[in-house]
Design an enzyme around this catalytic site. Structure first.
Site, PDB file in Angstrom:
ATOM      1  N   CYS A 209       0.387  -1.200   0.023  1.00 11.15           N
ATOM      2  CA  CYS A 209      -0.175  -0.255  -0.061  1.00 11.15           C
ATOM      3  C   CYS A 209       0.585   1.285   0.226  1.00 11.15           C
ATOM      4  O   CYS A 209       0.026   2.567   0.125  1.00 11.15           O
ATOM      5  CB  CYS A 209      -0.878  -0.067   1.694  1.00 11.15           C
ATOM      6  SG  CYS A 209      -1.935  -1.629   1.177  1.00 11.15           S
TER       7      CYS A 209
ATOM      8  N   HIS B 209      -3.485   6.591   2.986  1.00  9.09           N
ATOM      9  CA  HIS B 209      -3.851   5.927   2.319  1.00  9.09           C
ATOM     10  C   HIS B 209      -5.326   5.111   3.472  1.00  9.09           C
ATOM     11  O   HIS B 209      -5.711   5.548   3.989  1.00  9.09           O
ATOM     12  CB  HIS B 209      -3.158   5.066   3.479  1.00  9.09           C
ATOM     13  CG  HIS B 209      -3.005   3.524   2.212  1.00  9.09           C
ATOM     14  ND1 HIS B 209      -3.584   3.225   1.174  1.00  9.09           N
ATOM     15  CD2 HIS B 209      -3.568   1.946   3.676  1.00  9.09           C
ATOM     16  CE1 HIS B 209      -4.007   1.552   1.212  1.00  9.09           C
ATOM     17  NE2 HIS B 209      -3.910   1.379   2.190  1.00  9.09           N
TER      18      HIS B 209
ATOM     19  N   ASN C 119      -9.730  -0.261  -0.467  1.00  9.84           N
ATOM     20  CA  ASN C 119      -8.097  -0.173  -0.290  1.00  9.84           C
ATOM     21  C   ASN C 119      -8.499  -0.585  -1.109  1.00  9.84           C
ATOM     22  O   ASN C 119      -8.305  -2.150  -1.548  1.00  9.84           O
ATOM     23  CB  ASN C 119      -7.705  -1.069   1.251  1.00  9.84           C
ATOM     24  CG  ASN C 119      -6.657  -0.841   1.048  1.00  9.84           C
ATOM     25  OD1 ASN C 119      -5.948  -0.301  -0.078  1.00  9.84           O
ATOM     26  ND2 ASN C 119      -5.954  -1.271   2.082  1.00  9.84           N
TER      27      ASN C 119
HETATM   28  N1  ACO Z   1     -18.230  -9.647   8.313  1.00  2.67           N
HETATM   29  C1  ACO Z   1     -18.983 -10.190   9.523  1.00  2.67           C
HETATM   30  N2  ACO Z   1     -17.700 -10.468  10.428  1.00  2.67           N
HETATM   31  C2  ACO Z   1     -16.674  -9.973  10.505  1.00  2.67           C
HETATM   32  C3  ACO Z   1     -15.795 -10.071   8.996  1.00  2.67           C
HETATM   33  C4  ACO Z   1     -17.226  -9.301   8.317  1.00  2.67           C
HETATM   34  N3  ACO Z   1     -16.608  -9.332   6.686  1.00  2.67           N
HETATM   35  N4  ACO Z   1     -14.490  -9.640   9.528  1.00  2.67           N
HETATM   36  C5  ACO Z   1     -14.389 -10.307  10.248  1.00  2.67           C
HETATM   37  N5  ACO Z   1     -15.902 -10.450  10.568  1.00  2.67           N
HETATM   38  C6  ACO Z   1     -15.851 -10.638  12.130  1.00  2.67           C
HETATM   39  C7  ACO Z   1     -14.757 -11.624  12.819  1.00  2.67           C
HETATM   40  O1  ACO Z   1     -15.002 -13.105  12.662  1.00  2.67           O
HETATM   41  C8  ACO Z   1     -14.269 -11.226  14.693  1.00  2.67           C
HETATM   42  O2  ACO Z   1     -15.809 -12.275  14.558  1.00  2.67           O
HETATM   43  P1  ACO Z   1     -14.992 -12.962  16.590  1.00  2.67           P
HETATM   44  O3  ACO Z   1     -15.252 -11.834  17.069  1.00  2.67           O
HETATM   45  O4  ACO Z   1     -16.334 -13.854  16.752  1.00  2.67           O
HETATM   46  O5  ACO Z   1     -14.173 -13.380  16.044  1.00  2.67           O
HETATM   47  C9  ACO Z   1     -14.926 -10.312  14.519  1.00  2.67           C
HETATM   48  O6  ACO Z   1     -15.819  -9.891  13.314  1.00  2.67           O
HETATM   49  C10 ACO Z   1     -13.930  -9.230  14.601  1.00  2.67           C
HETATM   50  O7  ACO Z   1     -13.258  -9.203  14.198  1.00  2.67           O
HETATM   51  P2  ACO Z   1     -12.004  -8.003  14.010  1.00  2.67           P
HETATM   52  O8  ACO Z   1     -10.971  -8.504  13.174  1.00  2.67           O
HETATM   53  O9  ACO Z   1     -10.979  -8.306  15.553  1.00  2.67           O
HETATM   54  O10 ACO Z   1     -12.409  -6.191  13.771  1.00  2.67           O
HETATM   55  P3  ACO Z   1     -11.698  -5.131  13.914  1.00  2.67           P
HETATM   56  O11 ACO Z   1     -12.544  -4.317  14.034  1.00  2.67           O
HETATM   57  O12 ACO Z   1     -10.742  -5.443  14.248  1.00  2.67           O
HETATM   58  O13 ACO Z   1     -11.676  -4.854  12.391  1.00  2.67           O
HETATM   59  C11 ACO Z   1     -10.596  -4.636   9.909  1.00  2.67           C
HETATM   60  C12 ACO Z   1     -10.857  -5.468  10.971  1.00  2.67           C
HETATM   61  C13 ACO Z   1     -11.732  -4.407   9.033  1.00  2.67           C
HETATM   62  C14 ACO Z   1      -9.093  -5.761   9.186  1.00  2.67           C
HETATM   63  C15 ACO Z   1      -9.741  -4.504  10.687  1.00  2.67           C
HETATM   64  O14 ACO Z   1      -8.792  -4.701  11.144  1.00  2.67           O
HETATM   65  C16 ACO Z   1      -8.581  -3.383   9.793  1.00  2.67           C
HETATM   66  O15 ACO Z   1      -9.097  -2.036   9.241  1.00  2.67           O
HETATM   67  N6  ACO Z   1      -7.353  -3.584  10.014  1.00  2.67           N
HETATM   68  C17 ACO Z   1      -6.322  -3.086   9.694  1.00  2.67           C
HETATM   69  C18 ACO Z   1      -5.948  -2.678   7.602  1.00  2.67           C
HETATM   70  C19 ACO Z   1      -4.816  -2.394   6.982  1.00  2.67           C
HETATM   71  O16 ACO Z   1      -4.524  -0.941   7.512  1.00  2.67           O
HETATM   72  N7  ACO Z   1      -3.699  -3.037   6.437  1.00  2.67           N
HETATM   73  C20 ACO Z   1      -3.397  -2.248   6.203  1.00  2.67           C
HETATM   74  C21 ACO Z   1      -3.018  -2.086   4.328  1.00  2.67           C
HETATM   75  S1  ACO Z   1      -2.936  -3.202   3.953  1.00  2.67           S
HETATM   76  C22 ACO Z   1      -2.050  -3.340   2.491  1.00  2.67           C
HETATM   77  O17 ACO Z   1      -0.858  -3.311   2.937  1.00  2.67           O
HETATM   78  C23 ACO Z   1      -2.195  -4.542   1.259  1.00  2.67           C
END
Ligand code: ACO
Length: 325
Positions: A115, A252, A282
């Site tokens: 990214c 980003h 993203n």
């Molecule tokens: N729909 C419904 N539920 C979901 C989904 C979905 N699409 N995805 C995950 N869940 C569930 C999980 O299974 C989990 O369930 P559980 O509590 O029963 O175990 C719950 O939701 C919470 O999951 P978390 O991963 O803790 O959710 P979080 O609030 O952290 O959000 C997210 C996830 C959106 C991915 C966030 O962590 C994020 O944005 N992370 C950073 C992403 C990023 O910046 N990446 C860098 C750039 S990408 C690159 O370089 C290619």
């Protein structure tokens, strides 16, 4: 002798036609529009058509940026393309693009910094221009990440989209890019990646999971917020500037909550932050130049204003650029 700066003289972007909404994703994986919006801020993303490649998207964005800049392709003396999703292993997508655009025999190469690819490209271009080695540089971020998503994995497939953004930079005596800052830390490779490739082999086995993005989102989130806070400090300090002197944050576009955390660090109201993640998802290396182009085209960003561009991605890689537009 007066200093030479790299000035942004044209921007462009391109998005594939197909819009995929959160509601469509509800039909594919166990998710809801409400969950996606609440956790990420994403409402919809664009998906490349069958056969439409990263070079195709990059070409459209680059042509617009060149036109806006009033620069002919032959004038480009360096072409840098940030991408994690090249058309083929080699030649580089930058070379394929250089030929299509008719940029003569200028140097052309891809940068893979996930990214942060566009910010890395901008930083390299800035060094070339400041050193007097290049005068006119085309920097593009383009991705077709939809091609390597696991459409059964709700934790990743809802996050990404396809697109491209481009800028034309030209050597000038007035600023310009004021500074760029790039970093990496390979110790975090396990948290975010796609673990197949030429040397390891493309086939799925017990060591890799096939050509698909895997991410420990929660852990990535925490490091991203911390790291982006640090790069904001580093950038302001390098320019002897304060938060209040930044007119626009162009971050980003991975997650609205990460963007809000960085804005808070800058004490910046969200009205001064360019947000496109709701419409684009993203788009990895394309996200910052896409957001910049939207801001320019929408009339938000005005000449003379200070823009802080920043990105964070797989590697981990991260970086920033402070620009007087
Ligand atoms: N729909 C419904 N539920 C979901 C989904 C979905 N699409 N995805 C995950 N869940 C569930 C999980 O299974 C989990 O369930 P559980 O509590 O029963 O175990 C719950 O939701 C919470 O999951 P978390 O991963 O803790 O959710 P979080 O609030 O952290 O959000 C997210 C996830 C959106 C991915 C966030 O962590 C994020 O944005 N992370 C950073 C992403 C990023 O910046 N990446 C860098 C750039 S990408 C690159 O370089 C290619």
């Amino acid at each position: 002798m007066s200093k030479t700066y790299a000035r942004i003289i044209g921007t462009g972007s391109y998005l594939p036609e197909k819009v995929m909404t959160n509601h469509e994703l509800e039909q594919i994986v166990d998710t809801t529009d409400a969950w996606i919006q609440e956790r990420t801020g994403i409402r919809e993303r664009r998906i490349a058509a069958e056969g439409q490649t990263t070079a195709d998207l990059a070409e459209q964005a680059a042509r617009i940026a060149l036109k806006e800049a009033g620069v002919a392709p032959e004038e480009v003396d360096l072409l840098i393309l940030g991408t994690t999703t090249p058309d083929i292993v080699f030649p580089s997508t930058a070379c394929l693009l250089q030929h299509r655009l008719g940029c003569g025999d200028c140097a052309a190469f891809d940068v893979n910094a996930a990214c942060s690819g566009f910010i890395y490209g901008l930083s390299i271009a800035n060094q070339y221009i400041q050193a007097g080695t290049a005068k006119t540089v085309l920097v593009i971020g383009a991705e077709t990440l939809s091609r390597m998503l696991d459409w059964n994995d709700r934790s990743t497939c809802v996050l990404f989209g396809d697109g491209a953004g481009a800028v034309v930079l030209r050597a000038d005596q007035t600023p310009g890019i004021l500074s760029t800052h790039i970093h990496a830390n390979g110790a975090y490779a396990d948290l975010l990646g796609a673990d197949v490739g030429v040397s390891r082999g493309f086939k799925e086995n017990e060591k890799n999971a096939g050509l698909r993005v895997h991410m420990r989102g929660n852990e990535v989130f925490k490091v991203a917020v911390r790291t982006l806070g640090r790069i904001v400090d580093e950038t302001l300090k390098a320019n002897d500037m304060t938060q209040s002197q930044i007119d626009w944050l162009i971050p980003h576009q991975a997650n609205l909550r990460i963007i809000q955390a960085t804005a808070k660090k800058l004490s910046m109201p969200m009205e001064r932050v360019i947000v496109t993640v709701d419409k684009h998802g993203n788009t990895s290396a394309a996200s910052v130049p896409l957001a910049l182009d939207e801001a320019v085209r929408g009339g938000s960003v005005k000449p003379g204003e200070h823009l802080l561009l920043e990105a964070f991605g797989g590697g981990f890689t991260w970086g920033s650029a402070l620009v007087r537009y």
